[in-house]
Design an enzyme around this catalytic site. Structure first.
Site, short mmCIF file in Angstrom:
data_model
loop_
_atom_site.label_atom_id
_atom_site.label_comp_id
_atom_site.label_asym_id
_atom_site.label_seq_id
_atom_site.Cartn_x
_atom_site.Cartn_y
_atom_site.Cartn_z
N SER A 101 37.45 32.72 49.85
CA SER A 101 38.70 32.14 49.29
C SER A 101 39.71 32.83 49.61
O SER A 101 39.45 33.40 49.64
CB SER A 101 38.39 32.55 47.54
OG SER A 101 39.02 31.84 46.76
N TYR A 111 34.34 38.44 40.54
CA TYR A 111 34.07 37.19 41.11
C TYR A 111 34.64 37.46 42.45
O TYR A 111 34.25 36.90 43.43
CB TYR A 111 35.32 35.95 40.92
CG TYR A 111 34.98 34.85 41.88
CD1 TYR A 111 33.83 33.39 41.69
CD2 TYR A 111 35.77 34.02 42.48
CE1 TYR A 111 34.29 33.09 42.92
CE2 TYR A 111 36.75 33.17 43.01
CZ TYR A 111 35.16 32.68 43.28
OH TYR A 111 35.55 31.09 44.42
N LYS A 153 33.82 37.84 46.79
CA LYS A 153 34.18 37.02 48.07
C LYS A 153 34.24 38.43 49.09
O LYS A 153 33.89 38.22 50.14
CB LYS A 153 35.42 36.20 47.88
CG LYS A 153 34.78 35.50 47.17
CD LYS A 153 34.11 34.26 48.04
CE LYS A 153 33.52 32.40 46.63
NZ LYS A 153 31.82 32.90 47.43
P1 NAD Z 1 30.64 24.32 42.62
O1 NAD Z 1 30.12 24.71 40.61
O2 NAD Z 1 30.88 22.90 42.23
O3 NAD Z 1 28.81 24.65 42.58
C1 NAD Z 1 28.42 25.67 43.04
C2 NAD Z 1 26.72 25.28 43.14
O4 NAD Z 1 25.86 26.66 43.64
C3 NAD Z 1 26.56 24.40 41.91
O5 NAD Z 1 26.22 23.52 42.35
C4 NAD Z 1 25.34 25.74 41.28
O6 NAD Z 1 24.64 25.05 40.45
C5 NAD Z 1 24.72 26.10 42.08
N1 NAD Z 1 24.61 27.85 42.16
C6 NAD Z 1 25.11 29.22 41.64
N2 NAD Z 1 24.36 30.28 42.08
C7 NAD Z 1 23.20 29.70 41.99
C8 NAD Z 1 21.70 29.79 43.04
N3 NAD Z 1 21.93 31.20 42.53
N4 NAD Z 1 20.92 28.95 43.30
C9 NAD Z 1 20.77 28.00 43.58
N5 NAD Z 1 22.35 27.33 43.36
C10 NAD Z 1 23.53 27.68 42.15
O7 NAD Z 1 31.80 25.05 43.50
P2 NAD Z 1 32.56 24.84 43.68
O8 NAD Z 1 33.68 24.38 43.73
O9 NAD Z 1 32.03 23.52 45.01
O10 NAD Z 1 32.76 25.49 44.91
C11 NAD Z 1 31.68 26.02 46.28
C12 NAD Z 1 31.73 27.97 46.74
O11 NAD Z 1 32.76 27.59 47.06
C13 NAD Z 1 32.11 28.45 45.74
O12 NAD Z 1 31.08 29.77 46.88
C14 NAD Z 1 32.90 28.56 45.65
O13 NAD Z 1 32.89 30.30 45.72
C15 NAD Z 1 33.55 28.81 46.93
N6 NAD Z 1 35.27 28.56 45.93
C16 NAD Z 1 35.59 27.31 45.69
C17 NAD Z 1 37.03 27.02 45.29
C18 NAD Z 1 37.32 26.36 44.30
O14 NAD Z 1 38.84 25.93 43.50
N7 NAD Z 1 36.69 25.42 43.36
C19 NAD Z 1 38.06 28.08 45.98
C20 NAD Z 1 37.97 28.79 46.72
C21 NAD Z 1 36.17 29.36 47.06
N1 UFG Z 2 47.71 26.03 36.30
C1 UFG Z 2 49.19 25.44 35.15
N2 UFG Z 2 48.43 25.05 33.90
C2 UFG Z 2 47.11 24.44 33.65
C3 UFG Z 2 46.02 25.26 34.86
C4 UFG Z 2 46.34 26.01 35.95
O1 UFG Z 2 50.11 25.54 34.75
O2 UFG Z 2 46.58 23.76 32.94
C5 UFG Z 2 48.47 26.51 37.36
C6 UFG Z 2 48.88 28.01 37.49
O3 UFG Z 2 49.08 28.84 37.08
C7 UFG Z 2 48.91 28.14 39.35
C8 UFG Z 2 48.37 26.58 39.73
O4 UFG Z 2 48.27 26.10 38.33
O5 UFG Z 2 50.16 28.08 39.51
C9 UFG Z 2 46.64 26.77 40.05
O6 UFG Z 2 46.13 26.24 39.02
P1 UFG Z 2 44.24 26.88 39.02
O7 UFG Z 2 43.64 27.12 37.84
O8 UFG Z 2 43.72 25.14 39.95
O9 UFG Z 2 43.60 27.60 40.91
P2 UFG Z 2 44.52 28.73 40.89
O10 UFG Z 2 45.30 29.30 42.66
O11 UFG Z 2 44.80 29.79 39.64
O12 UFG Z 2 42.92 29.45 41.53
C10 UFG Z 2 41.97 28.88 42.25
C11 UFG Z 2 40.49 28.62 41.86
C12 UFG Z 2 39.99 30.24 42.15
C13 UFG Z 2 40.23 30.53 43.80
C14 UFG Z 2 42.00 30.25 44.11
C15 UFG Z 2 41.81 30.16 45.93
O13 UFG Z 2 40.41 28.70 40.44
O14 UFG Z 2 38.45 30.15 41.99
O15 UFG Z 2 42.00 29.06 43.76
O16 UFG Z 2 40.92 29.79 45.71
F1 UFG Z 2 39.59 32.09 43.90
#
Ligand code: NAD
Ligand code: UFG
Length: 344
Positions: free
Chosen positions: A127, A152, A156
């Site tokens: 991330s 969290y 990473k």
């Molecule tokens: P998500 O929660 O939709 O998917 C993660 C999946 O992993 C889920 O289906 C959950 O059931 C499964 N899981 C969790 N722990 C497990 C375990 N111990 N064994 C088996 N399954 C398990 O999340 P996502 O948004 O698809 O994110 C995927 C990856 O990308 C994650 O590693 C997350 O940290 C990373 N990531 C996501 C974002 C974002 O904004 N969505 C941003 C940066 C990084």
């Molecule tokens: N925001 C609002 N209102 C809301 C939600 C968000 O104004 O209800 C604003 C936040 O302040 C920020 C922007 O919208 O300026 C984006 O916020 P998000 O919560 O959508 O995303 P973040 O950048 O805070 O974080 C996301 C994931 C993290 C990840 C990160 C980088 O939630 O897990 O992106 O990948 F680490």
């Protein structure tokens, strides 16, 4: 013969879109997920899009014995794409041990079975949170990693270190960490998408739920940042573009193109957009009005971050190309689809 790819977290948001792209590029996929943050019906969505229902194993990656059994029953796995993790930043502050244990033990177990079963390649979901508020923008992969602001984020950073050290120690092992910026949107079929449980934390699901009437108004967290319109700036990337980058990473690893055993790539669009710009574009794309009110800054938020994606463009041959309007429309279509499903 089709190459087998194990996808952990494959019923989750980004994982399900990646399974679709892998299948459409001729790979056989095996999903491992414990359904702690996803639903089994996602498999129907994937099958509806690709015509192929992926193999599915309901198991917790922290259970090494069960993971071994799984690798045993699917011989010949060529690579693992590791999405499975807990990902709620706020929750990780309240439950640090749960986050360290789930995210790190599952990764270490995977690296263990990769050695035992001769699975040579790993793609890891990292991330942009590892950069914190960078001193210079856009953020390149050489930007120093800042101390994590949440357990969290720390999982990473530590995961990347565990992978780097293991790859350096075990010959034949190769890995790519992909640092995602802000993934948004849903598959154009609206058969798969993001399913936030409870109140959404992220901007786009909060917008779509506000417009459909589940939330009263969008809370804009801060209009006094040092940005042109005062709201926070992020690099929003379409989840399908993001998923396609995983196929490129897998190709690079399987074709042994990299000179180094461990590589890191930023995945974003290279463009920073403010909350107000997102709201305006959403309204234009969907014809819907977004009611919002200004709230104080959200603790822990940074003012702005966006990616330099030159490395992924050049080395992976990948670029995020989907227009923002199409991406936001896909998020809106998905919201309408899931609300319709819930009401029946
Ligand atoms: P998500 O929660 O939709 O998917 C993660 C999946 O992993 C889920 O289906 C959950 O059931 C499964 N899981 C969790 N722990 C497990 C375990 N111990 N064994 C088996 N399954 C398990 O999340 P996502 O948004 O698809 O994110 C995927 C990856 O990308 C994650 O590693 C997350 O940290 C990373 N990531 C996501 C974002 C974002 O904004 N969505 C941003 C940066 C990084
Ligand atoms: N925001 C609002 N209102 C809301 C939600 C968000 O104004 O209800 C604003 C936040 O302040 C920020 C922007 O919208 O300026 C984006 O916020 P998000 O919560 O959508 O995303 P973040 O950048 O805070 O974080 C996301 C994931 C993290 C990840 C990160 C980088 O939630 O897990 O992106 O990948 F680490």
């Amino acid at each position: 013969m089709q190459k087998k790819i194990l996808v952990t977290g494959g019923t989750g948001y980004i994982g399900s879109h990646t399974v679709v792209e892998l299948q459409e590029n001729g790979y056989e996929t095996i999903i491992v997920d414990n359904l702690s943050n996803s639903q089994i019906e996602v498999l129907d969505g994937i099958a509806g899009i690709t015509g192929i229902r992926p193999s599915f194993e309901n198991l917790d990656l922290c259970d090494l014995e069960k993971l071994r059994d799984c690798c045993h029953s699917y011989s010949g796995i060529k690579a693992i794409v590791h999405f499975a993790a807990l990902k709620a930043v706020g929750e990780s502050v309240e439950k640090p041990l749960e986050y360290y244990s789930n995210n790190l033990v599952s990764l270490m177990n995977l690296l263990q079975v990769m050695q035992e079963f001769n699975i040579p390649c790993l793609v890891f979901s990292s991330s942009c949170t590892v950069y914190g508020q960078p001193d210079r923008l856009p953020v390149t992969e050489d930007t120093p990693v800042k101390p994590a602001s949440s357990p969290y984020g720390n999982t990473k950073q530590i995961s990347e270190e565990i992978i780097r050290d293991t790859v350096a120690a075990v010959s034949g092992l190769k890995a790519i960490s992909l640092r995602y910026f802000n993934p948004i949107g849903a598959h154009r079929s609206a058969l798969i998408g993001e399913l936030p449980l409870g109140t959404p934390l992220n901007l786009i699901p909060y917008i779509t739920q506000t417009v459909i009437g589940v939330r009263d108004h969008l809370r804009v967290f801060g209009n006094d940042y040092d940005t042109p319109d005062g709201s926070g700036i992020r690099d929003y990337i379409y989840v399908v573009d993001l998923a396609r980058a995983h196929v490129k990473a897998i190709e690079r690893l399987l074709e042994d193109k990299g000179e180094q055993a461990y590589e890191v790539f930023n995945l974003g669009t290279g463009k920073g957009l403010s909350v107000f710009e997102i709201v305006k574009t959403f309204e234009k794309a969907t014809g819907q009005q977004v009611h919002y009110k200004i709230y104080p800054r959200r603790p822990g938020d940074i003012a702005r971050v966006y990616a330099d994606t030159t490395l992924a463009n050049k080395v992976l041959g990948w670029k995020a190309g989907t227009p923002l309007e199409d991406t936001l429309l896909s998020a809106w279509n998905w919201e309408k689809y899931i609300r319709g499903r819930m009401n029946h």
